[in-house]
Motif scaffolding. Structure first.
Motif, short mmCIF file in Angstrom:
data_model
loop_
_atom_site.label_atom_id
_atom_site.label_comp_id
_atom_site.label_asym_id
_atom_site.label_seq_id
_atom_site.Cartn_x
_atom_site.Cartn_y
_atom_site.Cartn_z
N GLU A 84 0.88 -1.22 0.10
CA GLU A 84 -0.15 0.05 0.00
C GLU A 84 0.89 1.36 0.22
N PHE A 85 1.95 1.24 0.70
CA PHE A 85 2.89 2.25 0.79
C PHE A 85 3.45 2.74 -0.59
N LEU A 86 4.04 1.55 -1.16
CA LEU A 86 4.58 1.72 -2.34
C LEU A 86 3.41 2.24 -3.47
N ARG A 87 2.25 1.89 -3.53
CA ARG A 87 1.02 2.40 -4.49
C ARG A 87 1.06 3.96 -4.06
N ALA A 88 1.14 4.21 -2.81
CA ALA A 88 0.85 5.76 -2.33
C ALA A 88 2.07 6.69 -2.99
N MET A 89 3.09 6.04 -3.17
CA MET A 89 4.49 6.58 -3.54
C MET A 89 4.17 6.99 -5.23
N VAL A 90 3.42 6.27 -5.74
CA VAL A 90 3.03 6.48 -7.20
C VAL A 90 1.79 7.51 -7.31
N GLU A 91 1.01 7.35 -6.62
CA GLU A 91 -0.11 8.35 -6.56
C GLU A 91 -0.06 9.57 -6.06
N THR A 92 0.93 9.87 -4.98
CA THR A 92 1.07 11.17 -4.46
C THR A 92 2.44 11.49 -4.68
N SER A 93 2.68 12.75 -5.09
CA SER A 93 4.03 13.51 -5.26
C SER A 93 4.65 13.97 -3.98
N MET A 109 11.77 -1.71 1.00
CA MET A 109 11.13 -0.36 0.35
C MET A 109 12.33 0.21 -0.54
N LEU A 110 13.45 -0.04 -0.78
CA LEU A 110 14.24 0.72 -1.66
C LEU A 110 14.00 -0.09 -3.01
N HIS A 111 14.08 -1.49 -3.10
CA HIS A 111 13.94 -2.39 -4.08
C HIS A 111 12.28 -2.08 -4.62
N GLY A 112 11.30 -1.94 -3.85
CA GLY A 112 9.98 -1.76 -4.43
C GLY A 112 9.64 -0.10 -4.87
N LEU A 113 10.50 0.94 -4.34
CA LEU A 113 10.38 1.97 -5.03
C LEU A 113 11.15 2.24 -6.21
N ALA A 114 12.36 1.54 -6.26
CA ALA A 114 13.24 1.59 -7.52
C ALA A 114 12.18 1.04 -8.77
N ARG A 115 11.60 -0.04 -8.19
CA ARG A 115 10.31 -0.48 -9.29
C ARG A 115 9.54 0.48 -9.62
N VAL A 116 8.61 1.15 -8.78
CA VAL A 116 7.41 1.74 -9.11
C VAL A 116 8.00 3.13 -9.54
N TRP A 117 9.18 3.71 -9.25
CA TRP A 117 9.64 5.11 -9.78
C TRP A 117 10.47 4.84 -11.29
N ASP A 118 10.54 3.42 -11.91
CA ASP A 118 11.19 3.38 -12.93
C ASP A 118 10.49 3.75 -14.17
N GLY A 119 10.94 4.51 -14.88
CA GLY A 119 10.41 5.12 -16.14
C GLY A 119 9.52 6.12 -15.82
N LEU A 120 9.87 7.04 -14.78
CA LEU A 120 8.88 8.13 -14.16
C LEU A 120 9.01 9.20 -15.21
N ARG A 379 17.85 12.87 -11.50
CA ARG A 379 18.12 11.95 -10.26
C ARG A 379 18.25 10.71 -10.68
N PRO A 380 19.27 10.05 -10.35
CA PRO A 380 19.66 8.55 -10.90
C PRO A 380 18.78 7.72 -9.98
N PRO A 381 18.66 6.48 -10.75
CA PRO A 381 17.50 5.55 -10.18
C PRO A 381 18.33 5.06 -8.71
N LEU A 382 17.53 4.38 -7.72
CA LEU A 382 18.06 3.92 -6.56
C LEU A 382 18.65 2.51 -6.79
N THR A 383 19.99 2.33 -6.40
CA THR A 383 20.78 1.35 -6.57
C THR A 383 21.43 0.72 -5.36
N PRO A 384 20.58 -0.22 -4.57
CA PRO A 384 20.94 -0.73 -3.33
C PRO A 384 22.35 -1.71 -3.69
N TYR A 385 23.11 -1.89 -2.75
CA TYR A 385 24.32 -2.85 -2.90
C TYR A 385 23.55 -4.53 -3.01
#
Length: 453
Positions: A84-93, A109-120, A379-385
């Motif tokens: 639900e949080f990841l969805r909110a990060m797409v719906e709200t700026s 969350m870093l991996h989930g956010l990297a996915r939902v923000w891909d192609g922003l 802003r570059p994409p999130l890149t976790p180790y």
């Protein structure tokens, strides 16, 4: 997504416990670029700052009472699953997202956010993702490498002291990871009036911790010594500062609440149990005693005499080894005899306590860095180790605990991944969470004790 305005900075904070909500919300206020009011321990809102709080659903989701005790206010606050949080990060700026979670939660969350923000940049609305910030609630004395690598990938990994910043960079550089995200700040909840002398009555406060020590014998010993101190000094007020009421959870599970253990003892009239905001308790404290609580750093910041107990040894499992060199280590025998520890100023300066009056500047580097990121055209994409390549046997399990697949996509059957929960689902959730908490708090400890017979 509606665009952010330049007049108001919009920040989202995701937290998984009352302590982390306090850290995340106050950190958000401290690091926001631009003119702001000085944020004290009660969390006054920053001018031009819109703060949305998200509470990650789990065993430690704070209750309404705990949130009220923390005293931090938000423009909105709701409970969510990871999906639900990841969805909110797409719906709200948002301009900034603060992840105030345990390490595994941050990584998921870093991996989930990297996915939902891909192609922003190819979607309608804002073309840049928010700046992502994470860090630690307090003293880092265990699981240093594990916790740090799980937080790698955020734009800023906040270090609460000079010592932590040095250690954090060494870990990242040692595994070949980018260490530029490490940013030195200070603990965001420090503040309050400096100690100016003894109160009437002289007040001794023992600040407990939910998980340290972790056995009945040691906890009863500490209670017995605290009560003995109250009897030896009837002119003093002796307070047992508790973190939560029975049945509530904080960042750590408390299986043996002091409230229950003290029922078999007979404390004197000058001994009391207290709850409430730690800053308000420190306002009347003349001697703060603890095993290794972050409350010791709050106390030292205000120059209140502070004792870190050695009665149970100086051991990593207790966390009091972190205070070696602090000048604060002492036993109950010494305190009973009137000893008042004096902190080592050099040690204090390295721990992010900032008792020298420069606390207002401790977050300047973070604010400047965030301002540059917000102003940058890209802003570059999130890149976790950790990736499916670097940690194929570790990462999938961490993501699965938050119902995410190896690529950060919600797994089939993930809670509420396709729609908002209806009224019936919300009622069932609350009942299930209550049953889960009861099982962890009441049933599991009994089963473990039976297994030890």
């Amino acid at each position: 997504m509606p665009p952010s305005t330049t007049k108001s900075l919009r920040i989202a904070v995701l937290a998984d416990s009352d302590t982390r909500w306090k850290w995340g919300a106050l950190t958000a206020d401290r690091i926001a670029p631009g003119p702001s009011m000085e944020a004290g321990p009660r969390g006054e809102a920053q001018v031009g700052l819109a703060l949305d709080g998200y509470l990650l659903r789990g065993r430690a989701t704070p209750t309404a009472r705990q949130l009220e005790e923390v005293g931090v206010r938000a423009d909105s606050l709701r409970e969510v699953t990871a999906v639900e949080f990841l969805r909110a990060m797409v719906e709200t700026s948002y301009d900034i997202v603060v992840l105030a979670l345990v390490g595994g939660g941050v990584q998921a969350m870093l991996h989930g956010l990297a996915r939902v923000w891909d192609g922003l940049d190819k979607r309608p609305g804002p073309k840049k993702r928010p700046v992502v910030v994470t860090g630690y609630v307090g003293v880092v004395y265990e699981k240093l490498a594990d916790g740090l690598l799980l937080r790698h990938g955020a734009d800023l990994v906040l270090a609460n002291s000079r010592q932590d910043a040095e250690r954090f960079r060494a870990v990242y550089e040692g595994v070949g990871a980018d260490a530029s995200s490490v940013t030195e700040v200070a603990l965001p909840f420090l503040g309050g009036a400096a100690y100016e002398g003894e109160h009437d009555p002289y007040t001794v406060v023992f600040a407990v911790q939910p998980s340290v020590p972790d056995n009945r014998r040691d906890r009863v010993y500490l209670l017995d010594r605290l009560i003995r101190h109250a009897r030896l000094h009837p002119e003093r007020e002796v307070l047992l500062k508790l973190r939560s009421r029975p049945g509530e959870h904080t960042t750590h599970i408390e299986e043996l609440p002091y409230q229950k253990l003290i029922q078999r003892l007979d404390p004197p009239a000058n001994f009391r149990l207290v709850y409430g905001n730690m800053g308000e308790v420190l306002d009347r404290t003349d001697l703060l005693v603890t095993i290794s609580s972050t409350a010791a750093l709050e106390s030292l910041h205000r120059r209140i005499p502070t004792a870190v107990l050695t009665d149970l040894g100086i051991r990593e499992v207790l966390g009091n080894h972190h205070f070696v060199g602090s000048g604060c280590l002492a036993s109950w025998d010494q305190l009973d005899a009137g000893h008042r520890p004096g902190p080592d100023e050099e040690w204090v300066a390295r721990q992010g306590v900032v008792a020298d009056g420069t606390y207002a500047d401790a977050f300047d580097a973070a604010r400047e860095r965030i301002a540059k990121l917000l102003a940058s055209p890209e802003r570059p994409p999130l890149t976790p180790y950790y990736t499916p390549v670097t940690a194929p046997g570790y990462l999938p399990g961490i993501l699965a605990r938050h119902h995410l697949g190896p690529d950060g996509t919600p797994l089939p059957g993930a809670p509420a991944h396709d729609k908002e929960p209806g009224p019936v689902r919300q009622i069932v959730r609350r009942a299930a969470r209550g049953a889960y908490r009861h099982g962890v708090q009441r049933v599991a400890p009994v089963i473990r004790r039976m297994g030890e017979l």
